[in-house]
Design a protein around this motif. Sequence first.
Motif, PDB file in Angstrom:
ATOM      1  N   LEU A 151      -1.681 -28.853  67.915  1.00 32.27           N
ATOM      2  CA  LEU A 151      -0.746 -29.888  67.505  1.00 32.27           C
ATOM      3  C   LEU A 151      -0.570 -29.896  65.991  1.00 32.27           C
ATOM      4  O   LEU A 151       0.532 -30.080  65.506  1.00 32.27           O
ATOM      5  N   LEU A 152      -1.660 -29.677  65.254  1.00 30.67           N
ATOM      6  CA  LEU A 152      -1.538 -29.672  63.801  1.00 30.67           C
ATOM      7  C   LEU A 152      -0.605 -28.575  63.300  1.00 30.67           C
ATOM      8  O   LEU A 152       0.085 -28.756  62.299  1.00 30.67           O
ATOM      9  N   LYS A 153      -0.567 -27.463  63.991  1.00 38.43           N
ATOM     10  CA  LYS A 153       0.320 -26.374  63.576  1.00 38.43           C
ATOM     11  C   LYS A 153       1.784 -26.803  63.617  1.00 38.43           C
ATOM     12  O   LYS A 153       2.600 -26.297  62.864  1.00 38.43           O
ATOM     13  N   GLU A 154       2.116 -27.754  64.498  1.00 39.74           N
ATOM     14  CA  GLU A 154       3.483 -28.267  64.581  1.00 39.74           C
ATOM     15  C   GLU A 154       3.826 -29.180  63.408  1.00 39.74           C
ATOM     16  O   GLU A 154       4.996 -29.451  63.161  1.00 39.74           O
ATOM     17  N   TYR A 155       2.802 -29.664  62.707  1.00 39.54           N
ATOM     18  CA  TYR A 155       2.970 -30.567  61.574  1.00 39.54           C
ATOM     19  C   TYR A 155       2.162 -30.034  60.392  1.00 39.54           C
ATOM     20  O   TYR A 155       1.116 -30.565  60.040  1.00 39.54           O
ATOM     21  N   PRO A 156       2.631 -28.967  59.784  1.00 36.48           N
ATOM     22  CA  PRO A 156       1.837 -28.274  58.763  1.00 36.48           C
ATOM     23  C   PRO A 156       1.525 -29.102  57.512  1.00 36.48           C
ATOM     24  O   PRO A 156       0.605 -28.757  56.776  1.00 36.48           O
ATOM     25  N   ASP A 157       2.255 -30.174  57.266  1.00 41.12           N
ATOM     26  CA  ASP A 157       1.995 -31.000  56.093  1.00 41.12           C
ATOM     27  C   ASP A 157       0.999 -32.128  56.369  1.00 41.12           C
ATOM     28  O   ASP A 157       0.668 -32.895  55.460  1.00 41.12           O
ATOM     29  N   CYS A 158       0.535 -32.245  57.601  1.00 39.04           N
ATOM     30  CA  CYS A 158      -0.415 -33.304  57.962  1.00 39.04           C
ATOM     31  C   CYS A 158      -1.848 -32.823  57.832  1.00 39.04           C
ATOM     32  O   CYS A 158      -2.147 -31.663  58.040  1.00 39.04           O
ATOM     33  N   ARG A 159      -2.707 -33.766  57.509  1.00 37.72           N
ATOM     34  CA  ARG A 159      -4.149 -33.509  57.494  1.00 37.72           C
ATOM     35  C   ARG A 159      -4.775 -34.437  58.516  1.00 37.72           C
ATOM     36  O   ARG A 159      -4.208 -35.477  58.849  1.00 37.72           O
ATOM     37  N   ALA A 160      -5.954 -34.087  59.008  1.00 38.93           N
ATOM     38  CA  ALA A 160      -6.543 -34.870  60.092  1.00 38.93           C
ATOM     39  C   ALA A 160      -8.054 -34.799  60.086  1.00 38.93           C
ATOM     40  O   ALA A 160      -8.651 -33.947  59.433  1.00 38.93           O
ATOM     41  N   TRP A 161      -8.643 -35.724  60.845  1.00 38.89           N
ATOM     42  CA  TRP A 161     -10.056 -35.630  61.169  1.00 38.89           C
ATOM     43  C   TRP A 161     -10.159 -35.575  62.674  1.00 38.89           C
ATOM     44  O   TRP A 161      -9.237 -35.978  63.387  1.00 38.89           O
ATOM     45  N   LEU A 162     -11.267 -35.079  63.150  1.00 39.95           N
ATOM     46  CA  LEU A 162     -11.518 -34.963  64.577  1.00 39.95           C
ATOM     47  C   LEU A 162     -12.888 -35.554  64.867  1.00 39.95           C
ATOM     48  O   LEU A 162     -13.873 -35.169  64.237  1.00 39.95           O
ATOM     49  N   ALA A 163     -12.937 -36.508  65.787  1.00 41.70           N
ATOM     50  CA  ALA A 163     -14.201 -37.123  66.167  1.00 41.70           C
ATOM     51  C   ALA A 163     -14.445 -36.876  67.650  1.00 41.70           C
ATOM     52  O   ALA A 163     -13.523 -36.944  68.459  1.00 41.70           O
ATOM     53  N   PHE A 164     -15.690 -36.585  67.977  1.00 42.34           N
ATOM     54  CA  PHE A 164     -16.081 -36.277  69.347  1.00 42.34           C
ATOM     55  C   PHE A 164     -16.909 -37.400  69.944  1.00 42.34           C
ATOM     56  O   PHE A 164     -17.778 -37.961  69.286  1.00 42.34           O
ATOM     57  N   SER A 165     -16.665 -37.664  71.200  1.00 44.43           N
ATOM     58  CA  SER A 165     -17.545 -38.523  71.978  1.00 44.43           C
ATOM     59  C   SER A 165     -18.667 -37.629  72.486  1.00 44.43           C
ATOM     60  O   SER A 165     -18.410 -36.538  72.991  1.00 44.43           O
ATOM     61  N   CYS A 166     -19.909 -38.080  72.324  1.00 47.86           N
ATOM     62  CA  CYS A 166     -21.047 -37.224  72.645  1.00 47.86           C
ATOM     63  C   CYS A 166     -21.964 -37.875  73.663  1.00 47.86           C
ATOM     64  O   CYS A 166     -22.122 -39.100  73.683  1.00 47.86           O
ATOM     65  N   LYS A 167     -22.557 -37.037  74.513  1.00 50.65           N
ATOM     66  CA  LYS A 167     -23.391 -37.575  75.582  1.00 50.65           C
ATOM     67  C   LYS A 167     -24.877 -37.590  75.264  1.00 50.65           C
ATOM     68  O   LYS A 167     -25.639 -38.263  75.929  1.00 50.65           O
ATOM     69  N   ASP A 168     -25.300 -36.821  74.265  1.00 46.63           N
ATOM     70  CA  ASP A 168     -26.707 -36.818  73.857  1.00 46.63           C
ATOM     71  C   ASP A 168     -26.794 -36.302  72.431  1.00 46.63           C
ATOM     72  O   ASP A 168     -25.771 -36.191  71.753  1.00 46.63           O
ATOM     73  N   VAL A 169     -27.988 -35.977  71.970  1.00 46.98           N
ATOM     74  CA  VAL A 169     -28.193 -35.615  70.560  1.00 46.98           C
ATOM     75  C   VAL A 169     -27.706 -34.218  70.177  1.00 46.98           C
ATOM     76  O   VAL A 169     -27.762 -33.866  69.004  1.00 46.98           O
ATOM     77  N   LYS A 170     -27.194 -33.443  71.123  1.00 44.47           N
ATOM     78  CA  LYS A 170     -26.708 -32.091  70.803  1.00 44.47           C
ATOM     79  C   LYS A 170     -25.376 -31.734  71.440  1.00 44.47           C
ATOM     80  O   LYS A 170     -24.790 -30.713  71.083  1.00 44.47           O
ATOM     81  N   HIS A 171     -24.877 -32.542  72.380  1.00 42.79           N
ATOM     82  CA  HIS A 171     -23.717 -32.142  73.175  1.00 42.79           C
ATOM     83  C   HIS A 171     -22.577 -33.153  73.136  1.00 42.79           C
ATOM     84  O   HIS A 171     -22.821 -34.355  73.232  1.00 42.79           O
ATOM     85  N   ILE A 172     -21.348 -32.617  73.054  1.00 39.66           N
ATOM     86  CA  ILE A 172     -20.192 -33.477  73.232  1.00 39.66           C
ATOM     87  C   ILE A 172     -20.069 -33.768  74.734  1.00 39.66           C
ATOM     88  O   ILE A 172     -20.793 -33.203  75.550  1.00 39.66           O
ATOM     89  N   SER A 173     -19.166 -34.657  75.074  1.00 38.98           N
ATOM     90  CA  SER A 173     -19.107 -35.160  76.452  1.00 38.98           C
ATOM     91  C   SER A 173     -18.890 -34.089  77.512  1.00 38.98           C
ATOM     92  O   SER A 173     -19.336 -34.248  78.643  1.00 38.98           O
ATOM     93  N   ASP A 174     -18.222 -32.989  77.175  1.00 36.67           N
ATOM     94  CA  ASP A 174     -17.995 -31.948  78.190  1.00 36.67           C
ATOM     95  C   ASP A 174     -19.179 -30.999  78.338  1.00 36.67           C
ATOM     96  O   ASP A 174     -19.133 -30.076  79.136  1.00 36.67           O
ATOM     97  N   GLY A 175     -20.237 -31.198  77.535  1.00 39.54           N
ATOM     98  CA  GLY A 175     -21.419 -30.358  77.619  1.00 39.54           C
ATOM     99  C   GLY A 175     -21.505 -29.282  76.550  1.00 39.54           C
ATOM    100  O   GLY A 175     -22.541 -28.645  76.386  1.00 39.54           O
ATOM    101  N   SER A 176     -20.424 -29.068  75.807  1.00 37.37           N
ATOM    102  CA  SER A 176     -20.446 -28.086  74.718  1.00 37.37           C
ATOM    103  C   SER A 176     -21.354 -28.586  73.601  1.00 37.37           C
ATOM    104  O   SER A 176     -21.518 -29.788  73.407  1.00 37.37           O
TER     105      SER A 176
END
Length: 86
Positions: free
Chosen positions: A1-26
């Motif tokens: 999505l950011l590539k469609e808006y090259p002048d925008c900047r962003a942050w990304l936050a993850f929901s996490c299920k434990d001390v090492k993994h995001i919610s999908d297990g990665s």
Amino acid sequence: LLKEYPDCRAWLAFSCKDVKHISDGSLFRDAVEMACRSPQMFAVGVNCCHPAVVEPLLESGREALGANMSWVVYPNSGETWDAKNG
């Protein structure tokens, strides 16, 4: 999505299920590394997770955080998820 808006900047936050993994297990560390590949990102972090996992998560991703990147952390509402009742 950011590539469609090259002048925008962003942050990304993850929901996490434990001390090492995001919610999908990665691994959070891998997610941080991937987010840092975008030149449009200026921060990466966590949200909507138990406060006790925040510091260990950030520690696990520290080496993957890019030099020009910052952490972003914001809280959940204090609720817990009940799979039966939502």
